[in-house]
Design an enzyme around this catalytic site. Structure first.
Site, PDB file in Angstrom:
ATOM      1  CG  HIS A   5      -8.653  -1.700  -7.309  1.00 27.86           C
ATOM      2  ND1 HIS A   5      -7.953  -0.521  -7.230  1.00 27.86           N
ATOM      3  CD2 HIS A   5      -9.903  -1.428  -6.867  1.00 27.86           C
ATOM      4  CE1 HIS A   5      -8.749   0.434  -6.784  1.00 27.86           C
ATOM      5  NE2 HIS A   5      -9.951  -0.095  -6.554  1.00 27.86           N
ATOM      6  CB  CYS A   6      -8.849  -4.485  -2.108  1.00 30.77           C
ATOM      7  SG  CYS A   6      -9.995  -5.075  -0.856  1.00 30.77           S
ATOM      8  N   PRO A   7     -11.828  -3.406  -3.612  1.00 32.18           N
ATOM      9  CG  PRO A   7     -13.830  -4.426  -4.224  1.00 32.18           C
ATOM     10  CD  PRO A   7     -12.358  -4.633  -4.195  1.00 32.18           C
TER      11      PRO A   7
END
Lengths: 180, 639
Positions: free
Chosen positions: B126-128
């Site tokens: 999950h890429c912020p």
């Protein structure tokens, strides 16, 4: 054989045998109002076959729950056809190269305009499943759900059974939706 | 609803990207176009547009989110629900973990994103910075974004550096100051971005996801079945067609009308029952048979061919055995004792047979509808009406489960009156058990569907004495309501139960201690599918002990599923039960356990690692809490 003939014959049975209980008598009197209805009995899930990696492929193993409902060959044909469709969708070939290049050049705006080949194959699959449901599975009291609705993890086959006759007030056939 | 703070990184990244590039374009590019190359600005612009496009796609594109299962895939699983399921991917065993949020076994490479709370196909991370999961569908865009951003940053940094170096004496000037700022910003973010790009380049080359790399799945020599070589991986990454989103709304829903009567399969692969004429029986119970009222010897009556005893318990076996019972009863002309409480044998949907028989037998003996037609049967392993009662019991138990699934009927333990309607519908369902008279008109042309039951009965093997204990249990459970727990018990595979009782007799330990050497928290629990393997073709069966239907026995069979060791099958694997998944596993412990089972469970719970021991501990707690009655679990059996 028409239902009327059936009803007539059953009336004959009633007259012949005198062992009918009261319910039976009532049933015979209500023959004209009898309906058959189907109810969902079970769901059978055909799992994915991961032996060749994460490509979309379903197991062709015939589930035992369907043994009394449909011929093995019909089922296997359906699954094999679906597998072929998915293989065609995931094929990397000329079509996919063209789409990729177009997408890059148009800054992915092409996805808003045209339908990718994968989507086209999915529509074909949906039509095929609909066709199978109408011609093969529906008459046998089964219903295939498009795997895309399950994230292409399983093929869900709903097994319906005849709930028997019911009164006129509740008589109806089961309608189910499938496909996209 | 996510917190607003999750939008900070993506907002910052977007702002930085756009502002830096715009400033560079406005203040530095004109000079570069003149002094370096006139092609510099167009290249820069195209790269910038490409970066933004990929950034947008990575941000907004569905990563391959699996829609949540309705919970009906639970039913497909066995009572003792394993946490892991093993599949073979290109010769490598891969474990699929049960996702308690999404209610399915996660496909290989799928993982549940805790930020977004859904399972993602080929989950990477999950890429912020894009505020999105990176998975199968948008991994390409994410990687391209990284590569193009690296290229962009190289270009910005070098262009700004050239400008600053050329204007060293006028650093206070606006253009120079801006270019200096741009250079510093791009220089600062250069290291992480290029580092990440290289990292993903390596991942692509090795055919791994970030998730797999970080969790060390394929370290220390484990084979990665998902890689197909560096070049093929890159090729797949760039050129593979994008799968459409699974969560998109269905556009056209077409309705199918499912209307009985249903067509039965025309031929079966099983051993056919030979009629007197030696022809193979057809299974069709069609209305055509009504046309042959004059011909009671019609072969088109619905006698199922009796299959050989299958290695696995099979609902089909039940039907076939029931049919075999019919055959045997047809052959014999004995009048059954009236002790039978149900009349599932009346399921024979052969109207002609019925009609043939009806005038002859006015008294409602259960045998009456089974006209002694010339249907040879396989040597029936059952002999007498006792087995008929057994069959009745078994079918009742099956239909109980069946009915509880549908949830619309109530079972009555009271026996069906002996006065029977000779012609019965083919259904062995609940209806036929309770309201035989109503089914006369609904001649379903297909065999009764007992497939919903997962408790195939190995009829010939179960001796007679099993009737009463099972009945006892049925009555005890007051099956008026939709109570799933008795159904679960009833639906324990009978061969398993009887085989377990065999094992008990032979003093083999039902519940084994956790074998050493298994990884913590994961031990062998046989799935339902694996259990029968052990009982394949038991050659002999002893007499049924009186405890067959007793609580302790039933519980021991459940505990067997929990605690005993079994060989791993290719399709079913070891694990802990997942108590959080369904209530099935908990229901198994809704009765008082025998001490030995208790001990085994305690042992299990003690040795399990905390995270993984949720199952047994919870069930033990449930057990301690509910000693007397099974709690009906709402929503367990949902139609």
């Amino acid at each position: 054989m028409s239902r009327v003939m059936l009803i007539d014959r059953l009336l004959v049975i009633d007259q012949l045998c005198s062992v009918a209980g009261s319910r039976l008598s009532r049933t015979f009197h209500n023959l004209q109002e009898l309906r058959h209805s189907a109810s969902l009995a079970n769901k059978v899930f055909i799992q994915r076959d991961y032996t060749d990696g994460t490509i979309c492929k379903f197991q062709t193993k015939f589930p035992s729950e369907l043994d009394s409902r449909i011929e093995r060959t019909l089922f296997e044909d359906t699954v094999k056809t679906l597998n072929n469709y998915y293989a065609e969708a995931e094929k990397i070939g000329g079509q996919s190269y063209v789409e990729g290049c177009l997408a890059c050049l148009t800054v992915y705006l092409i996805f808003l305009c045209i339908e990718t080949s994968y989507e086209k194959v999915l529509k074909k699959i949906s039509r095929y499943i609909q066709d199978q449901n109408e011609k093969v599975y529906g008459p046998r009291g089964l219903l295939i759900t498009d795997p895309i609705e399950r994230g292409m993890r399983v093929i869900e086959i709903s097994v319906y059974e005849d709930r028997g006759s019911s009164g006129s007030s509740s008589g109806s056939s089961t309608t189910s939706s499938s496909g996209r | 609803m996510r917190r607003r703070s999750v939008f900070l990184p993506v907002s910052a990244a977007t702002a930085l990207l756009i502002s830096t590039s715009t400033l560079f374009l406005v203040f530095t590019c004109p000079w570069l176009a003149v002094h370096v190359s006139p092609a510099f600005p167009p290249c820069f612009c195209s790269i910038f547009v490409f970066v933004m496009a990929n950034f947008t796609m990575a941000m907004f594109m569905d990563a391959g989110v699996y829609p949540r299962a309705d919970g009906d895939e639970d039913r497909d699983e066995d009572l003792v629900a394993p946490l892991f399921k093993s599949v073979c991917v290109r010769g490598v065993q891969v474990r699929m973990k049960w996702c308690s949020s999404c209610h399915f076994y996660r496909p290989p490479r799928c993982s549940h994103c805790s930020v977004c709370d859904h399972c993602v196909e080929d989950f990477d991370h999950h890429c912020p910075w894009v505020n999105n999961c990176i998975g199968r569908r948008n991994y390409r865009f994410f990687v391209l974004f990284l590569f193009s951003l690296s290229l962009l940053m190289v270009g910005v940094f070098s262009g700004a550096l050239l400008f600053v170096l050329d204007h060293l004496e006028s650093l206070q000037e606006l253009h120079t100051a801006v270019s200096l700022t741009v250079m510093v910003v791009s220089g600062v973010f250069f290291i992480p971005v290029v580092g990440l790009s290289c990292f993903h380049l390596v991942l692509v080359a090795r055919g791994r996801t970030t998730n797999e790399q970080v969790t060390g799945k394929f370290e220390s020599g484990a084979v990665n079945p998902f890689t197909q070589g560096c070049c093929t991986n890159l090729h797949f990454l760039l050129c593979r067609p994008i799968t459409p989103s699974y969560t998109a709304k269905a556009k056209d829903r077409l309705t199918i009308n499912i209307q009985p009567p249903f067509i039965p399969p025309e031929s079966r692969d099983l051993t056919p029952v030979k009629s007197k004429e030696g022809s193979v029986q057809s299974q069709k119970i069609t209305i055509q048979s009504l046309e042959n009222l004059e011909d009671p010897d019609s072969k088109r009556l619905s006698i199922a061919p009796l299959p050989p005893l299958p290695p696995k318990p099979d609902p089909v076996v039940l039907r076939n055995h029931l049919a075999a019972l019919e055959e045997s009863l047809l052959q014999s002309s004995t009048v059954l004792p009236s002790a039978h409480s149900t009349s599932p044998l009346q399921r024979s949907g052969s109207p002609s047979r019925v009609l043939h028989q009806a005038p002859r037998d006015q008294i409602g003996m259960r045998m009456s509808p089974l006209a002694p037609l010339e249907h040879g049967s396989e040597p029936s392993l059952l002999q007498s009406g006792n087995q008929l009662g057994l069959q009745a019991v078994n079918s009742r138990s099956l239909s109980l489960k069946h009915s509880s699934r549908r949830g619309s009927k109530t079972t009555e333990p009271s026996p069906i009156p002996n006065v029977q309607i000779p012609s019965r519908s083919a259904s062995l369902s609940h209806d036929s058990l309770l309201r035989p008279s109503e089914t006369i008109a609904s001649q379903t042309p297909y065999r009764p569907d007992l497939g919903s039951s997962r408790s195939p009965v190995d009829l010939p093997r179960l001796p007679v004495r099993t009737c009463s204990p099972v009945f006892t249990n049925l009555n005890r459970r007051s099956p008026q309501q939709r109570d799933p727990s008795p159904v679960c018990y009833d639906s324990l595979p009978k061969p398993i139960m009887s085989s377990i009782q065999e094992r008990e007799e032979k003093d083999r330990p039902l519940v084994c201690p956790i074998p050493p050497g298994l990884e913590a928290g994961v031990y062998d629990v046989p799935s339902r599918r694996s259990l029968p393997h052990e009982f394949r073709g038991p050659s002999s069966r002893g007499p049924t002990p009186p405890a067959y239907g007793s609580r302790e026995f039933l519980l021991s069979s459940a505990a067997y599923g929990y605690g005993s060791r079994s060989h791993l099958c290719s399709s079913a694997s070891s694990s802990l039960t997942r108590a959080s998944r369904t209530n099935n596993s908990a229901l198994l412990f809704n009765r008082s356990l025998s001490p030995s089972i208790y001990q085994s469970l305690e042992r299990q719970s003690l040795t399990a690692i905390p995270s993984a021991s949720y199952g047994p501990q919870k069930t033990l707690a449930l057990l301690r809490g509910e000693q007397q009655q099974p709690q009906p679990k709402p929503g367990l059996e949902q139609p």
